[in-house]
Design an enzyme around this catalytic site. Structure first.
Site: not given
Length: 239
Positions: A177, A126
């Site tokens: 993230h 991610s």
């Protein structure tokens, strides 16, 4: 731009780096499922374990990018790659694309090491995927000639909701993230030239035996955003 119309063979031909990354995801996930102590021990040396990095195991800053524990984690990160990465690979070419992908993931993992405690361990693509969105964000605001308004709106919608949802699950590596996104945005000027036109999507037409441009239709935007919202929601749940 984010709709896939290629068949499997054409996808492999057009996007070899994306295809390779997906293959690596699948291989490592399969290895995770094998109840073989030696393999499990080996995989344990590849996750983003901060204490290991502190002890000089610096490969842990990149190897977690390619690892996923559960099938859901694997599936939704891989689908994100298949949807959003091909356009960038076509624009940047192989070397620049893999550099941006890996550097963004490494930035995310370095930030995780610096901010999270030593006993923190993580894995998943991610951070690198958010890095790709950081590149798209840079294009939207600073290379406007490379992307049309409809696709720009899709990018902004994905990012806003993706960032918001990052904070709504305790299992999410928020640091990865955010810093993956920030890292991709910061390094984008090193790879994205001011000149040139963005090719939205190419696909192979069996009827014409040639490649042609599949323009992104505005009527698809609502369905695309709806599907992406579900995708990102589940993705952050398992990251």
């Amino acid at each position: 731009m984010f709709t896939r119309t290629e068949n499997f063979r054409t996808f492999l031909s057009l996007y070899p780096i994306v295809s390779l990354i997906v293959c690596i995801h699948l291989v490592f996930w399969f290895l995770f499922q094998l109840p073989i102590p030696a393999i499990q021990l080996f995989l344990g040396l590849l996750d983003g374990y901060n204490a290991g990095i502190a002890n000089g195991e610096y490969w842990r800053l990149i190897t977690p990018i390619f690892l996923h524990m559960t099938f859901s984690h694997l599936f939704f990160n891989t689908i994100s790659l298949i949807l959003f990465a091909p356009a960038l690979e076509r624009m940047l070419k192989k070397v620049k694309f893999i550099l941006i992908y890996c550097i963004s993931g490494i930035i995310a993992n370095i930030a995780t090491y610096l901010i999270e405690p030593l006993n923190y361990s993580h894995l998943g693509a991610s951070g690198a995927i958010f890095g790709l969105f950081g590149v798209y964000l840079f294009i939207v605001y600073f290379r406007k000639g490379l992307i049309d308004q409809a696709n720009s709106q899709v990018i902004i919608s994905i990012l806003v909701i993706g960032v918001i949802m990052t904070f709504f699950n305790s299992n999410t590596n928020v640091v990865a993230h955010l810093f993956g996104l920030f890292g991709g945005f910061l390094i984008a000027p090193l790879f994205i030239k001011k000149s040139g036109r963005f090719v939205h999507q190419t696909y192979y037409s069996p009827q014409s035996r040639s490649f042609s441009i599949n323009k992104f239709k505005a009527k698809h935007i609502a369905w695309m955003i709806f599907g992406i919202l579900i995708l990102i929601g589940v993705l952050v749940q398992f990251n």
